[in-house]
Design a protein around this motif. Structure first.
Motif, PDB file in Angstrom:
ATOM      1  N   ALA A  36     -23.396 -21.562  12.572  1.00 10.40           N
ATOM      2  CA  ALA A  36     -22.293 -20.530  12.533  1.00 10.40           C
ATOM      3  C   ALA A  36     -20.679 -20.980  12.785  1.00 10.40           C
ATOM      4  O   ALA A  36     -19.908 -20.817  12.145  1.00 10.40           O
ATOM      5  N   GLY A  37     -20.738 -21.717  13.781  1.00  8.13           N
ATOM      6  CA  GLY A  37     -19.538 -22.218  14.267  1.00  8.13           C
ATOM      7  C   GLY A  37     -18.908 -23.152  13.517  1.00  8.13           C
ATOM      8  O   GLY A  37     -17.333 -23.356  13.052  1.00  8.13           O
ATOM      9  N   THR A  38     -19.680 -24.047  12.668  1.00 10.03           N
ATOM     10  CA  THR A  38     -19.293 -24.913  11.790  1.00 10.03           C
ATOM     11  C   THR A  38     -18.734 -24.121  10.442  1.00 10.03           C
ATOM     12  O   THR A  38     -17.781 -24.679  10.012  1.00 10.03           O
ATOM     13  N   LEU A  39     -19.292 -23.056  10.120  1.00  9.21           N
ATOM     14  CA  LEU A  39     -19.076 -22.081   8.966  1.00  9.21           C
ATOM     15  C   LEU A  39     -17.554 -21.687   9.455  1.00  9.21           C
ATOM     16  O   LEU A  39     -16.810 -21.690   8.204  1.00  9.21           O
ATOM     17  N   GLU A  40     -17.432 -21.384  10.610  1.00  6.58           N
ATOM     18  CA  GLU A  40     -16.302 -20.539  10.939  1.00  6.58           C
ATOM     19  C   GLU A  40     -15.236 -21.670  10.798  1.00  6.58           C
ATOM     20  O   GLU A  40     -13.973 -21.239  10.309  1.00  6.58           O
ATOM     21  N   ALA A  41     -15.553 -22.739  11.536  1.00  4.64           N
ATOM     22  CA  ALA A  41     -14.337 -23.799  11.517  1.00  4.64           C
ATOM     23  C   ALA A  41     -13.856 -24.077  10.213  1.00  4.64           C
ATOM     24  O   ALA A  41     -12.823 -24.400   9.582  1.00  4.64           O
ATOM     25  N   PRO A  50     -12.241 -14.989   9.047  1.00  8.27           N
ATOM     26  CA  PRO A  50     -13.591 -15.079   9.695  1.00  8.27           C
ATOM     27  C   PRO A  50     -14.659 -14.169   8.923  1.00  8.27           C
ATOM     28  O   PRO A  50     -14.334 -13.271   8.469  1.00  8.27           O
ATOM     29  N   GLY A  51     -15.835 -15.163   9.032  1.00  7.34           N
ATOM     30  CA  GLY A  51     -17.063 -14.643   8.431  1.00  7.34           C
ATOM     31  C   GLY A  51     -17.183 -14.746   6.792  1.00  7.34           C
ATOM     32  O   GLY A  51     -18.182 -14.468   6.227  1.00  7.34           O
ATOM     33  N   TYR A  52     -15.929 -15.408   6.160  1.00  6.63           N
ATOM     34  CA  TYR A  52     -16.169 -15.428   4.707  1.00  6.63           C
ATOM     35  C   TYR A  52     -17.076 -16.416   4.422  1.00  6.63           C
ATOM     36  O   TYR A  52     -18.065 -15.808   3.207  1.00  6.63           O
ATOM     37  N   LEU A  53     -17.420 -17.431   4.762  1.00 13.80           N
ATOM     38  CA  LEU A  53     -18.475 -18.404   4.364  1.00 13.80           C
ATOM     39  C   LEU A  53     -19.936 -17.762   4.628  1.00 13.80           C
ATOM     40  O   LEU A  53     -20.650 -17.838   3.994  1.00 13.80           O
ATOM     41  N   LEU A  54     -20.056 -17.336   5.855  1.00  9.25           N
ATOM     42  CA  LEU A  54     -21.197 -16.654   6.211  1.00  9.25           C
ATOM     43  C   LEU A  54     -21.796 -15.484   5.181  1.00  9.25           C
ATOM     44  O   LEU A  54     -22.839 -15.524   4.901  1.00  9.25           O
ATOM     45  N   ARG A  55     -20.682 -14.810   4.745  1.00  3.49           N
ATOM     46  CA  ARG A  55     -21.030 -13.548   3.955  1.00  3.49           C
ATOM     47  C   ARG A  55     -21.404 -14.077   2.630  1.00  3.49           C
ATOM     48  O   ARG A  55     -22.246 -13.681   1.623  1.00  3.49           O
ATOM     49  N   ILE A  56     -20.732 -15.368   2.291  1.00  4.62           N
ATOM     50  CA  ILE A  56     -21.185 -15.826   0.765  1.00  4.62           C
ATOM     51  C   ILE A  56     -22.486 -16.328   0.884  1.00  4.62           C
ATOM     52  O   ILE A  56     -23.517 -16.168   0.063  1.00  4.62           O
ATOM     53  N   LEU A  57     -22.918 -17.026   1.963  1.00  5.39           N
ATOM     54  CA  LEU A  57     -24.243 -17.681   2.214  1.00  5.39           C
ATOM     55  C   LEU A  57     -25.271 -16.527   2.308  1.00  5.39           C
ATOM     56  O   LEU A  57     -26.405 -16.770   1.965  1.00  5.39           O
TER      57      LEU A  57
END
Length: 95
Positions: A36-41, A50-57
């Motif tokens: 999660a930290g890598t996604l956020e970075a 914040p949370g953009y990539l996690l929402r996509i995944l």
């Protein structure tokens, strides 16, 4: 991912510098589950909220409903340019 970065005018080294991550982390992103930290970075380095990539995944909408897209970042500015060119092309074609 590297091809897409090239389309945006970003190098692995540039994104690594913007995110504070190692270039090897950027190179191998997407080949194994990311923390999660890598996604956020990476998202922060690209200027995404914040949370953009996690929402996509996870299959969610990348932006909360009603959130306007603003060309504040180089990535968003480039996407806006592409969208404008596409609109002009479609208008020219009469669609």
């Amino acid at each position: 991912m590297q091809r897409r970065m090239g389309e945006l005018g970003l190098s692995v080294e540039t994104l690594a510098h913007q995110t504070g991550l190692a270039t090897s982390t950027i190179r191998y992103f997407g080949q194994a589950p990311a923390h999660a930290g890598t996604l956020e970075a990476i998202g922060a380095g690209l200027g995404w909220p914040p949370g953009y990539l996690l929402r996509i995944l996870t299959g969610e909408s990348p932006r909360p409903a009603g959130t306007p897209v603003t060309p504040e970042t180089p990535v968003m500015a480039r996407l806006t340019q592409i969208e404008q060119k596409l609109d002009a092309l479609l208008s020219h074609l009469g669609k």
